[in-house]
Design an enzyme around this catalytic site. Sequence first.
Site, PDB file in Angstrom:
ATOM      1  CG  HIS A  76     -20.377 -42.154  41.907  1.00 28.37           C
ATOM      2  ND1 HIS A  76     -19.640 -42.221  40.740  1.00 28.37           N
ATOM      3  CD2 HIS A  76     -21.673 -42.310  41.533  1.00 28.37           C
ATOM      4  CE1 HIS A  76     -20.442 -42.433  39.709  1.00 28.37           C
ATOM      5  NE2 HIS A  76     -21.671 -42.492  40.174  1.00 28.37           N
ATOM      6  NE  ARG A  78     -19.670 -39.787  37.170  1.00 27.14           N
ATOM      7  CZ  ARG A  78     -19.428 -39.533  35.888  1.00 27.14           C
ATOM      8  NH1 ARG A  78     -18.451 -38.704  35.559  1.00 27.14           N
ATOM      9  NH2 ARG A  78     -20.148 -40.094  34.937  1.00 27.14           N
ATOM     10  CE1 TYR A  91     -26.053 -36.404  39.008  1.00 29.84           C
ATOM     11  CE2 TYR A  91     -26.078 -37.093  36.710  1.00 29.84           C
ATOM     12  CZ  TYR A  91     -25.545 -37.167  37.979  1.00 29.84           C
ATOM     13  OH  TYR A  91     -24.500 -38.022  38.225  1.00 29.84           O
TER      14      TYR A  91
END
Length: 298
Positions: free
Chosen positions: A238, A241, A273
């Site tokens: 993850h 990712r 993000y």
Amino acid sequence: MTSDDRALIDRFLEMMAAERGASPNTLLAYRTDLTGAAAIMGTLAQAPKAALADLPAAWASLAASTVARKASALRAFYAFLAEEGLRDDDPSAALPRPATRRPLPKVMSAADVDRLFAVIAGRLAADPPARLDLRLSALVELLYGSGLRATELVSLPRRALSADRPFLILRGKGGRERLVPISDRARAAVAAWLAHVPADSPWLFPSGRSHLSRIRLYQMIKSLAAAAGIPPDRISPHVLRHAFATHLLEGGADLRALQAMLGHADIGTTQIYTHVDSRRLVELVNSRHPLATMTPRR
């Protein structure tokens, strides 16, 4: 927990799978949370409101995010019972609503990613390269190059990728379809790996009678990190990712495009993000804003 509770949990999970497209992992989490609550209260479907009010004390040692997840599962279950006419009331108002903050993703630098790929390149330089190293290369190229979830990656069908098509169509969380771009590097890595996949395998990454497990993928990424001199606790499938999303955003990717590629239903999920890009945004304002080129008045 009574036999009636077990039967109703089964009916609820069938509804979640059929009507809402809940994934197997989501269904398992719901079952665990519901059976856990039933064990605390002694019953579930017919539990009085007062019994639900006692749950926060039993959950006191848990993180707020865990309590919120458990309460959400119970709310969905009691709403289902009310809709089906199996309860005259919905007692879920007694459940806690803890304030939670979305955790920021672990950030992996581009230099760390380079170190991972350097280890892979060194292994592939063998003549011929080992079969499992070819598999590892394909897995990491797809994780970092396309931002796939671990479950999506390990369960890819053998024919998911086509040599003449730079994308694949995935059905992700909630049964939502999305188009995922596949880089030339990733397609080349997958093509090299495909030569070692049995012709009768339905999976791109077979293992035993099924496909590679998420746990095994997790172990492989940790081992690769250790070989690259990176603390294994900093990296997981993850995190790769997250790195895909973070580095795309730093490179100027549009947030909506990133949302589509990651398969997020809510743009708010993608916005986590943006915290990593604050320095770039300041530089962007200072260099690109019309006022940046104007001489200040005295």
